[in-house]
Design a protein around this motif. Structure first.
Motif, PDB file in Angstrom:
ATOM      1  N   UNK A 249       0.910  -1.190   0.140  1.00 15.06           N
ATOM      2  CA  UNK A 249      -0.061  -0.007  -0.131  1.00 15.06           C
ATOM      3  C   UNK A 249       0.928   1.185  -0.045  1.00 15.06           C
ATOM      4  N   UNK A 250       0.115   2.336  -0.146  1.00 17.74           N
ATOM      5  CA  UNK A 250       0.831   3.545  -0.076  1.00 17.74           C
ATOM      6  C   UNK A 250       0.083   4.824   0.728  1.00 17.74           C
ATOM      7  N   UNK A 251      -0.066   4.508   1.915  1.00 22.96           N
ATOM      8  CA  UNK A 251      -1.258   5.099   2.539  1.00 22.96           C
ATOM      9  C   UNK A 251      -0.739   6.731   2.808  1.00 22.96           C
TER      10      UNK A 251
ATOM     11  N   UNK B 236       8.942  -0.351  -2.950  1.00 19.29           N
ATOM     12  CA  UNK B 236       8.883  -1.088  -4.248  1.00 19.29           C
ATOM     13  C   UNK B 236       8.227  -0.275  -5.442  1.00 19.29           C
ATOM     14  N   UNK B 237       8.545  -0.749  -6.522  1.00 21.29           N
ATOM     15  CA  UNK B 237       7.887  -0.184  -7.677  1.00 21.29           C
ATOM     16  C   UNK B 237       6.917  -0.837  -8.570  1.00 21.29           C
ATOM     17  N   UNK B 238       5.803  -0.242  -8.840  1.00 22.37           N
ATOM     18  CA  UNK B 238       4.610  -1.041  -9.575  1.00 22.37           C
ATOM     19  C   UNK B 238       4.452  -0.265 -10.843  1.00 22.37           C
ATOM     20  N   UNK B 239       4.817  -0.867 -12.101  1.00 20.97           N
ATOM     21  CA  UNK B 239       4.762  -0.624 -13.205  1.00 20.97           C
ATOM     22  C   UNK B 239       3.348  -0.713 -13.888  1.00 20.97           C
TER      23      UNK B 239
ATOM     24  N   UNK C 135       4.651  -0.267  -0.255  1.00 18.84           N
ATOM     25  CA  UNK C 135       5.357  -1.079   0.435  1.00 18.84           C
ATOM     26  C   UNK C 135       4.318  -1.706   1.339  1.00 18.84           C
ATOM     27  N   UNK C 136       4.955  -2.569   2.306  1.00 17.42           N
ATOM     28  CA  UNK C 136       4.029  -3.406   3.236  1.00 17.42           C
ATOM     29  C   UNK C 136       5.060  -3.573   4.666  1.00 17.42           C
ATOM     30  N   UNK C 137       4.414  -4.033   5.648  1.00 16.56           N
ATOM     31  CA  UNK C 137       5.020  -4.362   6.691  1.00 16.56           C
ATOM     32  C   UNK C 137       4.344  -4.154   7.988  1.00 16.56           C
TER      33      UNK C 137
ATOM     34  N   UNK D 297      -8.088   3.471  -2.600  1.00 13.45           N
ATOM     35  CA  UNK D 297      -8.961   2.571  -3.766  1.00 13.45           C
ATOM     36  C   UNK D 297      -7.857   1.529  -4.517  1.00 13.45           C
ATOM     37  N   UNK D 298      -6.482   2.062  -4.692  1.00  8.59           N
ATOM     38  CA  UNK D 298      -5.768   1.250  -5.415  1.00  8.59           C
ATOM     39  C   UNK D 298      -5.371  -0.096  -4.720  1.00  8.59           C
ATOM     40  N   UNK D 299      -5.255   0.075  -3.310  1.00  9.14           N
ATOM     41  CA  UNK D 299      -4.519  -1.095  -2.471  1.00  9.14           C
ATOM     42  C   UNK D 299      -5.266  -1.675  -1.457  1.00  9.14           C
TER      43      UNK D 299
END
Length: 355
Positions: free
Chosen positions: A16-18, A193-196, A221-223, A268-270
């Motif tokens: 996610x990217x909150x 991390x990068x999402x294409x 990222x996550x954790x 909405x994306x994650x």
């Protein structure tokens, strides 16, 4: 006597990217010489403030952080039958109480302050009442006296009492925050991390090229994140004019909101609809201390279980070194089936209500 209520949360966030930085990537930090992902204190507090939990539990006792208090007053005057120009002039005079007016916004027909002001419901009501008197022809006092008639150093605004406010032009009406909230960081080493990704044009015909209609990239990222919060019960009571029941409701709502609310960036994306997997609540009169040191050496292996173990071990070592750092504590551990959010809330409420 339980002056301080300390709250420690461990929460798993999926990819996610909150909370983004100026480049749109997840915020980060270096801790213990290792890269970590981070969620800012500001975004956590806002997520808690606007959560259904706090909005419902503290209805009528929540302030508004805004530049638009003048527009709110102006609209209230118009709704009461005031003429447009008169309503605007009165709104401008009253809005100046909360900060200098924005000249550029005024050119566009807006009555706004240059800075955000944290306004309590009582202050908004007083401001509107004075504006109505001005419309009725009653002369208003000079700005310095007007401020004393509107601004408050304590009232029933629970979120202002908890998170404080600064009025740069009127420091006498600042409020010291009764709640401290840390930046949340991962308990372990974590990298962005990068999402294409691509977007396909639904109306593109087969005769055209097979390329995507749009391509882009986004960080995530996550954790397991550690979050620490501390409530100064005495200051909370002072900021709320001694209303102990409201202070208890506020502390209880905060404890729940920090467990279940998340910043909304890229939700909405994650779909990062997550809840705390572990909570340690403490009460006592000793000087507060964070347990972030438990993660100075990054956790490895089973991250959640390892994080819980490290946190509990650090609490025990602190007690051995300094003596008991809390008079009592309550635990909720989802993985082990220990405790519940209801028990944490009751513990926090009791800590505020008890003498």
């Amino acid at each position: 006597m339980s002056r301080f209520v300390q709250l420690h949360y461990l929460t798993v966030y999926p990819p996610s990217n909150p909370n983004r930085d100026d480049q749109g990537r997840p915020k980060s930090a270096v801790f213990g010489g290792q890269p970590r992902l981070r969620i800012s204190s500001q975004s956590i507090k806002r997520a808690a403030r606007i959560s259904d939990v706090m909005q419902q539990a503290l209805q009528g006792h929540m302030g508004a952080r805004t530049q638009r208090i003048g527009e709110v007053i102006e609209q209230a005057l118009k709704d009461a039958g005031a003429e447009g120009d008169a309503a605007r002039d009165a709104a401008k005079q009253i809005a100046d109480v909360f900060g200098k007016l924005d000249a550029e916004a005024e050119k566009k027909g807006h009555v706004r302050t240059r800075q955000l002001a944290f306004v309590s419901p009582q202050e908004q009501a007083l401001a509107t009442e004075l504006a109505q008197k001005a419309i009725a022809g009653e002369p208003l006092p000079a700005n310095a006296e007007l401020k004393k008639m509107v601004l408050r150093t304590a009232d029933g605004a629970a979120d202002i009492a908890m998170f404080g406010r600064m009025l740069a032009d009127d420091p006498d009406f600042n409020r010291e925050a009764a709640v401290q909230v840390s930046h949340a960081i991962t308990t372990h080493r974590a990298l962005v991390e990068d999402d294409f990704y691509t977007a396909v044009d639904d109306l593109k015909t087969a005769a055209e090229d097979a390329g995507a209609g749009f391509v882009g990239d986004a960080g995530f990222g996550s954790g397991v994140y550690y979050l620490y919060a501390c409530i100064d019960r005495d200051l909370l009571l002072e900021n709320l004019e001694g209303d102990r029941d409201l202070a208890a409701r506020a502390a209880e709502a905060l404890a729940e909101a920090l467990a279940v609310s998340t910043p909304s960036g890229k939700r909405n994306s994650f779909a990062h609809q997550t809840r705390a997997g572990f909570i340690r609540a403490e009460r006592g009169a000793q000087q507060p201390r964070s347990l972030a040191g438990a993660f100075f050496q990054p956790v490895e292996g089973a991250l959640m279980a390892g994080s819980v173990a490290a946190l509990q071990q650090m609490a025990e070592r602190m007690d051995q070194a300094y003596g008991p750092c809390a008079e009592a504590n309550a635990l909720m551990d989802v993985e082990q089936g220990i405790g519940s959010l209801a028990e944490i809330k009751a513990f926090v409420r009791g800590a505020v209500l008890d003498d």
